[in-house]
Write a protein that holds these residues in place. Structure first.
Motif, short mmCIF file in Angstrom:
data_model
loop_
_atom_site.label_atom_id
_atom_site.label_comp_id
_atom_site.label_asym_id
_atom_site.label_seq_id
_atom_site.Cartn_x
_atom_site.Cartn_y
_atom_site.Cartn_z
N SER A 61 44.58 64.98 32.54
CA SER A 61 45.92 64.79 32.00
C SER A 61 46.18 65.89 30.98
CB SER A 61 46.06 63.42 31.32
OG SER A 61 47.30 63.34 30.64
N PHE A 62 47.29 66.60 31.18
CA PHE A 62 47.70 67.64 30.25
C PHE A 62 48.89 67.18 29.42
CE2 PHE A 62 45.99 71.40 33.02
CZ PHE A 62 44.72 70.83 32.97
N ASN A 63 49.11 65.88 29.36
CA ASN A 63 50.20 65.32 28.59
C ASN A 63 49.95 65.47 27.09
OD1 ASN A 63 52.40 63.89 30.18
ND2 ASN A 63 50.57 63.15 31.22
N ASN A 64 51.02 65.45 26.34
CA ASN A 64 50.95 65.35 24.88
C ASN A 64 50.07 64.15 24.54
OD1 ASN A 64 51.54 64.61 22.19
ND2 ASN A 64 53.59 65.49 22.31
N LEU A 65 49.02 64.36 23.77
CA LEU A 65 48.07 63.28 23.52
C LEU A 65 48.62 62.19 22.62
CD1 LEU A 65 44.65 65.16 23.32
CD2 LEU A 65 45.53 63.68 25.15
N THR A 66 49.76 62.41 21.98
CA THR A 66 50.40 61.31 21.27
C THR A 66 50.90 60.26 22.25
OG1 THR A 66 52.54 62.44 21.22
CG2 THR A 66 51.08 62.76 19.34
N LYS A 67 51.08 60.64 23.51
CA LYS A 67 51.48 59.69 24.55
C LYS A 67 50.28 58.96 25.16
CE LYS A 67 54.18 61.59 27.63
NZ LYS A 67 54.80 62.64 28.49
#
Length: 311
Positions: free
Chosen positions: A116-122
């Motif tokens: 996952s390359f999503n913003n880790l706040t998500k």
């Protein structure tokens, strides 16, 4: 005429002077928004499109633009606006011509790389609990998390603590920070086998990036717009089979892909061209859908005005 240097009152005067019929707002409650212009009723028809993931809550915002999968009818109550559903996904993106070519290869030791390359706040507890089920089902898998926050020790501790509580050993998690160049960031998708979507806030731009690089993206549809963005993307791509409704199905489809390297290779080799021919890269189709909606909204305004005049 740009309005960024104008006050809300001045901007409203300018918009009215320009005789704008349909005003499109694209920021919602994001920083530097101009919702004050909307609140002053600058145009006969006012609508929000694409820049925010929830209702604006404004009585003067007439419509919220979505699509049938992004906002199903049972979620209309989430919005103070009237939900307007386009007859296709509301998302489109120019082909990322500067991106490197897909060049994925299976790991030489047979290791499975989930990412996952999503913003880790998500990436909160909901995501980690779901992903831990996948990791328990696939003991040969590692989880790769890439984000500019990934090297923050407090972020790593939060994530690893949650996963350890689910019996996932820290050695199975890799944290990768931001890449110096965008092309390098995109090339990193060649080093993961399957992308796992986050929830309850899932992928939009990140999802498109993954799909453009040929990476299968598995998403669990949520109970709000923010948790249904990837489902809309995948529908526009023609990959509805990667949209699931519950955690068990999520684990099942990731596991099935994990055990079928031949299929994953085929996906990598063909998906970019599939995207080029899909709704996701068809800007003219989206423009026509939006234009038709503008006309219908304005016609409805004229009809309502005529009815009120007769009264």
């Amino acid at each position: 005429m740009p309005i960024d240097g104008l006050s809300d009152v001045q901007a409203v005067q300018q918009i009215r002077s320009d005789k704008i019929d349909v005003l499109i707002e694209t920021s919602g409650h994001m920083e530097n928004n101009r919702l004050g212009v909307i609140a002053r009723r600058a145009a006969p028809v006012q609508r929000h499109y694409i820049g925010y993931f929830a209702t604006t809550g404004l009585t003067e915002m007439d419509y919220f633009i979505g699509d049938a999968l992004l906002i199903p009818p049972e979620q209309d109550s989430h919005f103070s606006e009237q939900v307007w559903r386009l007859p296709r996904t509301r998302y489109a993106c120019e082909p990322l011509l500067q991106a490197p070519d897909p060049r994925w290869q299976p790991h030489p030791q047979g290791q499975l790389r989930l990412g996952s390359f999503n913003n880790l706040t998500k990436v909160r507890q909901e995501s980690l609990l779901l992903w831990s089920q996948v990791l328990r089902a696939l003991p040969q898998a590692r989880l790769i998390l890439k984000d500019k926050r990934a090297l923050d020790q407090s972020v790593q501790t939060r994530i690893l603590t949650c996963l350890q509580e689910q019996s996932i050993h820290p050695d199975r998690i890799e944290f990768h920070g931001a890449s110096a160049r965008w092309a390098d960031h995109m090339d990193a998708y060649n080093s993961i086998d399957i992308a796992l979507d986050s929830l309850p806030f899932n992928s939009a731009t990140t999802g498109f990036d993954a799909l453009w690089m040929g990476t299968p993206l598995i998403t669990l549809t949520g109970d709000r717009l923010a948790g249904r963005q990837a489902a809309s993307l995948l529908t526009g791509l023609g990959r509805a089979e990667w949209i699931v409704r519950d955690a068990d199905a999520f684990v099942d489809i990731v596991s099935a892909l994990a055990h079928d390297a031949t299929q994953r290779r085929h996906i990598r080799e063909t998906q970019r061209e599939q995207m080029r021919g899909s709704e996701l890269c068809n800007g003219p189709s989206l423009a026509r859908a939006l234009e038709a909606s503008f006309e219908m909204m304005l016609n409805a305004w004229f009809e309502n005005k005529a009815i009120k005049h007769q009264e």
